[in-house]
Motif scaffolding. Structure first.
Motif, PDB file in Angstrom:
ATOM      1  N   GLY A   9      38.129   6.293  65.866  1.00  0.00           N
ATOM      2  CA  GLY A   9      39.000   7.253  65.215  1.00  0.00           C
ATOM      3  C   GLY A   9      40.419   6.710  65.169  1.00  0.00           C
ATOM      4  O   GLY A   9      40.661   5.536  65.479  1.00  0.00           O
ATOM      5  N   PRO A  10      41.406   7.550  64.791  1.00  0.00           N
ATOM      6  CA  PRO A  10      42.795   7.069  64.736  1.00  0.00           C
ATOM      7  C   PRO A  10      43.289   6.491  66.056  1.00  0.00           C
ATOM      8  O   PRO A  10      44.010   5.488  66.066  1.00  0.00           O
ATOM      9  N   VAL A  44      44.245  15.093  57.181  1.00  0.00           N
ATOM     10  CA  VAL A  44      45.087  14.871  58.351  1.00  0.00           C
ATOM     11  C   VAL A  44      46.521  15.085  57.908  1.00  0.00           C
ATOM     12  O   VAL A  44      46.996  14.424  56.981  1.00  0.00           O
ATOM     13  N   TYR A  46      50.738  15.242  58.559  1.00  0.00           N
ATOM     14  CA  TYR A  46      51.752  14.592  59.392  1.00  0.00           C
ATOM     15  C   TYR A  46      53.122  14.775  58.743  1.00  0.00           C
ATOM     16  O   TYR A  46      53.233  15.189  57.578  1.00  0.00           O
ATOM     17  N   ARG A  96      40.805  12.162  55.906  1.00  0.00           N
ATOM     18  CA  ARG A  96      40.497  11.386  57.107  1.00  0.00           C
ATOM     19  C   ARG A  96      39.734  10.099  56.785  1.00  0.00           C
ATOM     20  O   ARG A  96      40.008   9.047  57.375  1.00  0.00           O
ATOM     21  N   GLY A 269      44.290  10.042  73.160  1.00  0.00           N
ATOM     22  CA  GLY A 269      43.951  10.961  72.076  1.00  0.00           C
ATOM     23  C   GLY A 269      43.281  12.216  72.579  1.00  0.00           C
ATOM     24  O   GLY A 269      43.539  12.692  73.691  1.00  0.00           O
ATOM     25  N   THR A 283      46.295  14.168  65.442  1.00  0.00           N
ATOM     26  CA  THR A 283      46.321  12.772  64.996  1.00  0.00           C
ATOM     27  C   THR A 283      47.634  12.101  65.376  1.00  0.00           C
ATOM     28  O   THR A 283      47.650  10.928  65.780  1.00  0.00           O
ATOM     29  N   ARG A 284      48.739  12.829  65.247  1.00  0.00           N
ATOM     30  CA  ARG A 284      50.032  12.260  65.617  1.00  0.00           C
ATOM     31  C   ARG A 284      50.038  11.834  67.081  1.00  0.00           C
ATOM     32  O   ARG A 284      50.451  10.716  67.415  1.00  0.00           O
TER      33      ARG A 284
END
Length: 397
Positions: A9-10, A44, A46, A96, A269, A283-284
């Motif tokens: 993932g991120p 997602v 941001y 995503r 995360g 996500t950030r």
């Protein structure tokens, strides 16, 4: 150093990128139980602050993420049919799947090995790694396996919610509250691309059960929600399919760990911490974790020292944000305390759900309901975006 990241993932992919940027000699592998391209969820979101950080850390991937992203401007809150109120602000969002594709391609280009369709159930399987980064999400199997060592506690929010998509493209961050015979149900939506929007539906449990959403299958649920939200959808359809199967109703998983480290393993995360989706920071935080951990590894020759600093500083820095997230979740769980207000006052209560505000902010909020005031603020925000883009070396869009 031989680094293995569990989860593509991120968090896992960006840690791989960030570690390689600081020392190309690292041997980095990212292991993912799913095949390439198999992801869940929709958009997602941001803000400028994350975009600035991504440009400073790795301009190449940041430029591609920004190019794939969609801008939304202002927030609109609708209830009781045509009643609307407005909040300022703007943000960006990206689907995503293309985001993960960008990060995977960047990581591969830097020499990171991606090992898909491989499940890791125990840390002993990775005994040859110097560092194991556990980045496999809120339901992390590795964290569950070592829950005593991490001091893990997990509980769940009260409100059912479901994460959907829609072919109705919203140009604002949109909230809509609809009253049914069984109670209030609402969504928040924002554009994920030029073709689809993310659409998150939430309600209190008595409403959920009263509407039969606990019993209806996926198709029936979508048809019911499309009828309830027919006005804001304006003929658009809801999309349930994600990761090859219909989306399901969930309750938010709150994850807390007394420590993020165990031996040579470190959580990052959502595996380490979660914050409620109504503040949009998951996500950030995952990507910031990746950057900070990579910095600690670069700054310290001793791995134990690097992990200890990351753990202790991370817990300290996250404490206030997690409290904010809990307050936000609780506000929506007790929404019946506010729902009888007029839409302008309800909107203000929602905007201030994280804590008290000085009286002048309410006066500014009332002024913001005027179209000319909002237009002026949009123009000012556009100027601010242009300046920010120029400062970080981004082409103006």
């Amino acid at each position: 150093m031989k680094i293995v990241c569990i989860g593509a993932g991120p968090a896992g992919l960006y840690l791989a990128i960030s570690a390689k940027l600081r020392d190309a000699g690292h041997d980095v592998t990212v292991i993912e139980r799913d095949p390439p391209g198999a992801t869940y969820g929709w958009g997602v979101g941001y803000g400028e602050n994350l975009l600035d950080t991504l440009y400073r850390n790795d301009k190449e991937s940041a430029e591609r993420i920004r190019a794939e992203s969609t801008l939304w401007q202002e927030q609109v809150i609708a209830m009781r049919g045509d009643e609307k109120a407005y909040l300022g602000g703007y943000g960006f969002s990206i689907n995503r799947a293309p985001m993960l594709e960008i990060l995977a391609e960047r990581a591969t280009g830097m020499g990171v090995k991606l090992d898909y369709e491989r499940a890791v159930e125990d840390l002993s399987e990775l005994s040859d790694a110097d560092l194991v980064v556990v980045a496999d999400g809120a339901n992390s199997r590795i964290r569950q396996r070592y829950s005593d060592e991490f001091g893990t506690s997990v509980d769940h929010g009260r409100n059912p919610y479901i994460w959907l998509g829609t072919d109705k493209v919203f140009d604002m961050f949109t909230y809509d509250f609809e009253e049914t015979p069984e109670g209030w149900i609402w969504f928040h939506a924002y554009p994920s691309s030029t073709e689809v929007s993310t659409f998150v539906v939430e309600c209190q449990e008595p409403t959920w059960r009263g509407l039969g959403l606990d019993r209806l299958d996926a198709g029936q649920s979508m048809r019911l929600l499309e009828r309830i939200f027919a006005r804001p959808l304006e003929g658009g359809s809801l999309i349930s399919q994600s990761r090859g199967k219909p989306a399901s109703w969930q309750r938010f998983t709150q994850v807390f760990n007394q420590t993020w480290r165990h031996g040579n393993a470190i959580l990052i995360g959502d595996a380490a911490h979660t914050t409620h989706f109504t503040i949009g920071s998951g996500t950030r935080l995952a990507m910031l974790d990746a950057i900070v951990l990579a910095d600690k590894l670069f700054d310290h020759d001793n791995l134990a020292t690097a992990l200890k600093e990351f753990d202790e500083e991370g817990h300290t820095n996250l404490r206030r944000l997690q409290a904010t997230a809990r307050s936000s979740m609780a506000w929506y769980e007790h929404i019946d305390r506010y729902i009888d207000r007029n839409v302008v006052d309800f909107c203000y209560a929602m905007a201030c759900r994280h804590g008290g505000q000085p009286p002048w902010r309410y006066l500014r909020h009332v002024a913001n309901q005027n179209f000319l005031v909002r237009k002026g603020r949009r123009l000012a925000a556009a100027g601010g975006r242009r300046f920010q883009a120029h400062r970080r070396g981004e082409a103006w869009r």
